[in-house]
Design a protein around this motif. Structure first.
Motif, PDB file in Angstrom:
ATOM      1  N   TYR A  51       0.792  -1.143   0.005  1.00  0.00           N
ATOM      2  CA  TYR A  51      -0.076  -0.042   0.010  1.00  0.00           C
ATOM      3  C   TYR A  51       0.834   1.328  -0.169  1.00  0.00           C
ATOM      4  CZ  TYR A  51      -3.474   3.387   1.679  1.00  0.00           C
ATOM      5  OH  TYR A  51      -4.200   4.522   1.754  1.00  0.00           O
ATOM      6  N   ARG A  52       1.128   1.843  -1.209  1.00  0.00           N
ATOM      7  CA  ARG A  52       1.792   2.957  -1.201  1.00  0.00           C
ATOM      8  C   ARG A  52       0.899   4.147  -0.862  1.00  0.00           C
ATOM      9  NH1 ARG A  52       6.840   2.938  -4.640  1.00  0.00           N
ATOM     10  NH2 ARG A  52       7.164   0.710  -4.761  1.00  0.00           N
ATOM     11  N   ILE A  53       1.109   4.979   0.350  1.00  0.00           N
ATOM     12  CA  ILE A  53       0.278   6.054   0.627  1.00  0.00           C
ATOM     13  C   ILE A  53       0.354   7.184  -0.508  1.00  0.00           C
ATOM     14  CG2 ILE A  53       0.920   5.548   2.985  1.00  0.00           C
ATOM     15  CD1 ILE A  53       2.535   8.492   2.943  1.00  0.00           C
ATOM     16  N   GLY A  54      -0.508   7.979  -0.399  1.00  0.00           N
ATOM     17  CA  GLY A  54      -1.045   9.248  -1.379  1.00  0.00           C
ATOM     18  C   GLY A  54      -0.236  10.299  -0.549  1.00  0.00           C
ATOM     19  N   VAL A  55      -0.374  11.409  -1.236  1.00  0.00           N
ATOM     20  CA  VAL A  55       0.330  12.616  -0.802  1.00  0.00           C
ATOM     21  C   VAL A  55      -0.425  13.146   0.508  1.00  0.00           C
ATOM     22  CG1 VAL A  55       1.390  13.307  -2.746  1.00  0.00           C
ATOM     23  CG2 VAL A  55      -0.859  14.176  -2.153  1.00  0.00           C
ATOM     24  N   GLU A  56      -1.630  12.883   0.236  1.00  0.00           N
ATOM     25  CA  GLU A  56      -2.602  13.632   1.599  1.00  0.00           C
ATOM     26  C   GLU A  56      -2.509  12.485   2.774  1.00  0.00           C
ATOM     27  OE1 GLU A  56      -3.914  16.540   1.267  1.00  0.00           O
ATOM     28  OE2 GLU A  56      -3.637  16.738  -0.786  1.00  0.00           O
ATOM     29  N   GLU A  57      -1.808  11.506   2.665  1.00  0.00           N
ATOM     30  CA  GLU A  57      -1.587  10.515   3.766  1.00  0.00           C
ATOM     31  C   GLU A  57      -0.240  10.744   4.499  1.00  0.00           C
ATOM     32  OE1 GLU A  57      -3.685   6.570   2.924  1.00  0.00           O
ATOM     33  OE2 GLU A  57      -2.795   7.328   1.128  1.00  0.00           O
ATOM     34  N   SER A  58       0.636  11.738   4.005  1.00  0.00           N
ATOM     35  CA  SER A  58       1.916  12.203   4.562  1.00  0.00           C
ATOM     36  C   SER A  58       1.869  13.284   5.300  1.00  0.00           C
ATOM     37  CB  SER A  58       2.772  11.911   3.591  1.00  0.00           C
ATOM     38  OG  SER A  58       4.243  12.396   3.760  1.00  0.00           O
ATOM     39  N   SER A  59       2.539  13.271   6.435  1.00  0.00           N
ATOM     40  CA  SER A  59       2.983  14.460   7.145  1.00  0.00           C
ATOM     41  C   SER A  59       3.854  15.795   6.422  1.00  0.00           C
ATOM     42  CB  SER A  59       3.498  14.379   8.430  1.00  0.00           C
ATOM     43  OG  SER A  59       4.595  13.715   8.328  1.00  0.00           O
ATOM     44  N   LEU A  60       4.539  15.085   5.364  1.00  0.00           N
ATOM     45  CA  LEU A  60       5.724  15.749   4.674  1.00  0.00           C
ATOM     46  C   LEU A  60       4.707  16.893   3.864  1.00  0.00           C
ATOM     47  CD1 LEU A  60       7.958  12.989   3.486  1.00  0.00           C
ATOM     48  CD2 LEU A  60       8.162  14.723   5.491  1.00  0.00           C
ATOM     49  N   THR A  61       3.515  16.505   3.318  1.00  0.00           N
ATOM     50  CA  THR A  61       2.771  17.197   2.589  1.00  0.00           C
ATOM     51  C   THR A  61       2.267  18.717   3.623  1.00  0.00           C
ATOM     52  OG1 THR A  61       1.664  15.422   1.341  1.00  0.00           O
ATOM     53  CG2 THR A  61       0.464  17.566   1.387  1.00  0.00           C
ATOM     54  N   ASP A  62       1.996  18.586   4.615  1.00  0.00           N
ATOM     55  CA  ASP A  62       1.808  19.584   5.468  1.00  0.00           C
ATOM     56  C   ASP A  62       3.060  20.559   5.607  1.00  0.00           C
ATOM     57  OD1 ASP A  62      -0.767  18.829   5.787  1.00  0.00           O
ATOM     58  OD2 ASP A  62      -0.140  17.674   7.621  1.00  0.00           O
ATOM     59  N   LYS A  63       4.350  19.813   5.626  1.00  0.00           N
ATOM     60  CA  LYS A  63       5.398  20.545   6.119  1.00  0.00           C
ATOM     61  C   LYS A  63       5.997  21.232   4.563  1.00  0.00           C
ATOM     62  CE  LYS A  63       9.777  20.192   8.370  1.00  0.00           C
ATOM     63  NZ  LYS A  63      10.696  19.345   9.287  1.00  0.00           N
ATOM     64  N   TYR A  64       5.961  20.482   3.677  1.00  0.00           N
ATOM     65  CA  TYR A  64       6.487  20.985   2.286  1.00  0.00           C
ATOM     66  C   TYR A  64       5.604  21.517   1.081  1.00  0.00           C
ATOM     67  CZ  TYR A  64      10.767  19.069   4.591  1.00  0.00           C
ATOM     68  OH  TYR A  64      11.673  18.660   5.561  1.00  0.00           O
ATOM     69  N   GLY A  65       4.414  21.003   1.310  1.00  0.00           N
ATOM     70  CA  GLY A  65       3.766  21.415   0.225  1.00  0.00           C
ATOM     71  C   GLY A  65       3.619  20.106  -0.968  1.00  0.00           C
ATOM     72  N   LYS A  66       2.234  20.060  -1.313  1.00  0.00           N
ATOM     73  CA  LYS A  66       2.163  18.885  -2.212  1.00  0.00           C
ATOM     74  C   LYS A  66       2.504  19.303  -3.651  1.00  0.00           C
ATOM     75  CE  LYS A  66      -2.526  20.076  -3.707  1.00  0.00           C
ATOM     76  NZ  LYS A  66      -4.037  19.268  -3.724  1.00  0.00           N
ATOM     77  N   ASN A  67       3.094  20.520  -3.710  1.00  0.00           N
ATOM     78  CA  ASN A  67       3.656  20.620  -5.144  1.00  0.00           C
ATOM     79  C   ASN A  67       5.090  20.582  -5.115  1.00  0.00           C
ATOM     80  OD1 ASN A  67       1.113  20.854  -6.433  1.00  0.00           O
ATOM     81  ND2 ASN A  67       1.071  22.846  -5.686  1.00  0.00           N
ATOM     82  N   SER A  68       5.862  20.307  -3.879  1.00  0.00           N
ATOM     83  CA  SER A  68       7.135  20.187  -3.592  1.00  0.00           C
ATOM     84  C   SER A  68       7.849  19.005  -4.314  1.00  0.00           C
ATOM     85  CB  SER A  68       7.564  20.063  -2.149  1.00  0.00           C
ATOM     86  OG  SER A  68       8.825  19.642  -1.874  1.00  0.00           O
ATOM     87  N   LEU A  69       8.793  19.221  -4.869  1.00  0.00           N
ATOM     88  CA  LEU A  69       9.631  18.104  -5.719  1.00  0.00           C
ATOM     89  C   LEU A  69       9.792  16.884  -4.654  1.00  0.00           C
ATOM     90  CD1 LEU A  69      11.167  17.199  -8.211  1.00  0.00           C
ATOM     91  CD2 LEU A  69      13.307  18.273  -7.339  1.00  0.00           C
ATOM     92  N   LEU A  70      10.132  17.129  -3.417  1.00  0.00           N
ATOM     93  CA  LEU A  70      10.140  16.169  -2.531  1.00  0.00           C
ATOM     94  C   LEU A  70       8.972  15.278  -2.473  1.00  0.00           C
ATOM     95  CD1 LEU A  70      11.606  17.015   1.176  1.00  0.00           C
ATOM     96  CD2 LEU A  70       9.104  16.009   0.775  1.00  0.00           C
ATOM     97  N   ILE A  71       7.828  15.810  -2.615  1.00  0.00           N
ATOM     98  CA  ILE A  71       6.647  14.901  -2.809  1.00  0.00           C
ATOM     99  C   ILE A  71       6.197  14.352  -4.061  1.00  0.00           C
ATOM    100  CG2 ILE A  71       4.010  15.198  -2.234  1.00  0.00           C
ATOM    101  CD1 ILE A  71       5.597  15.572   0.155  1.00  0.00           C
ATOM    102  N   GLU A  72       6.381  15.350  -4.993  1.00  0.00           N
ATOM    103  CA  GLU A  72       5.804  14.934  -6.399  1.00  0.00           C
ATOM    104  C   GLU A  72       6.881  13.954  -7.216  1.00  0.00           C
ATOM    105  OE1 GLU A  72       5.425  18.429  -8.723  1.00  0.00           O
ATOM    106  OE2 GLU A  72       3.226  18.549  -8.247  1.00  0.00           O
ATOM    107  N   ASP A  73       8.228  14.221  -6.763  1.00  0.00           N
ATOM    108  CA  ASP A  73       9.100  13.332  -7.650  1.00  0.00           C
ATOM    109  C   ASP A  73      10.329  12.984  -6.514  1.00  0.00           C
ATOM    110  OD1 ASP A  73      10.851  11.673  -9.135  1.00  0.00           O
ATOM    111  OD2 ASP A  73      10.957  13.259 -10.817  1.00  0.00           O
TER     112      ASP A  73
END
Length: 122
Positions: A51-73
């Motif tokens: 089960y690969r989590i989605g961006v909304e399931e990660s605390s990193l989205t709150d910290k870095y933003g869902k458009n961050s390279l860290l999240i997107e790629d």
């Protein structure tokens, strides 16, 4: 057995062949999840699910933003090396909050596989 990628999943070494083993994979840990647990689970004859989590399931989205390279790629973000900084971000800073509606479908699949195993093995 179900668990988020981490040292606790080493308990999978004691599972019988055919048992269902589901790894919850945080953002950025896909290749590591494959190397550390997926390959060995398959080699041991476990019914491996991921089960690969989605961006909304990660605390990193709150910290870095869902458009961050860290999240997107994550692969591009980390580059060729898995530095201690990158490891800290993906494995230590990140918390997982499961989307239970989405996760439910994976649990249903795991349950079906477990039922087959129990019918066969008793």
């Amino acid at each position: 057995m179900v668990g988020v990628h981490g040292a606790g999943l080493t308990h999978s070494l004691f599972l019988r062949p055919g048992v269902v083993f589901m790894q919850v994979v945080p953002i950025g840990a896909g290749w590591l999840a494959e190397v550390c647990f997926a390959n060995s689970a398959r080699a041991m004859g476990l019914e491996y699910l991921e089960y690969r989590i989605g961006v909304e399931e990660s605390s990193l989205t709150d910290k870095y933003g869902k458009n961050s390279l860290l999240i997107e790629d994550p692969a591009t973000f980390r580059g060729e090396k898995w530095s201690s900084t990158v490891m800290d971000i993906y494995l230590k800073e990140q918390n997982v909050k499961l989307d239970l509606i989405r996760f439910r479908e994976y649990l249903k699949e795991a349950y079906k596989k477990a039922e087959k195993f129990m019918e066969k093995e008793g």
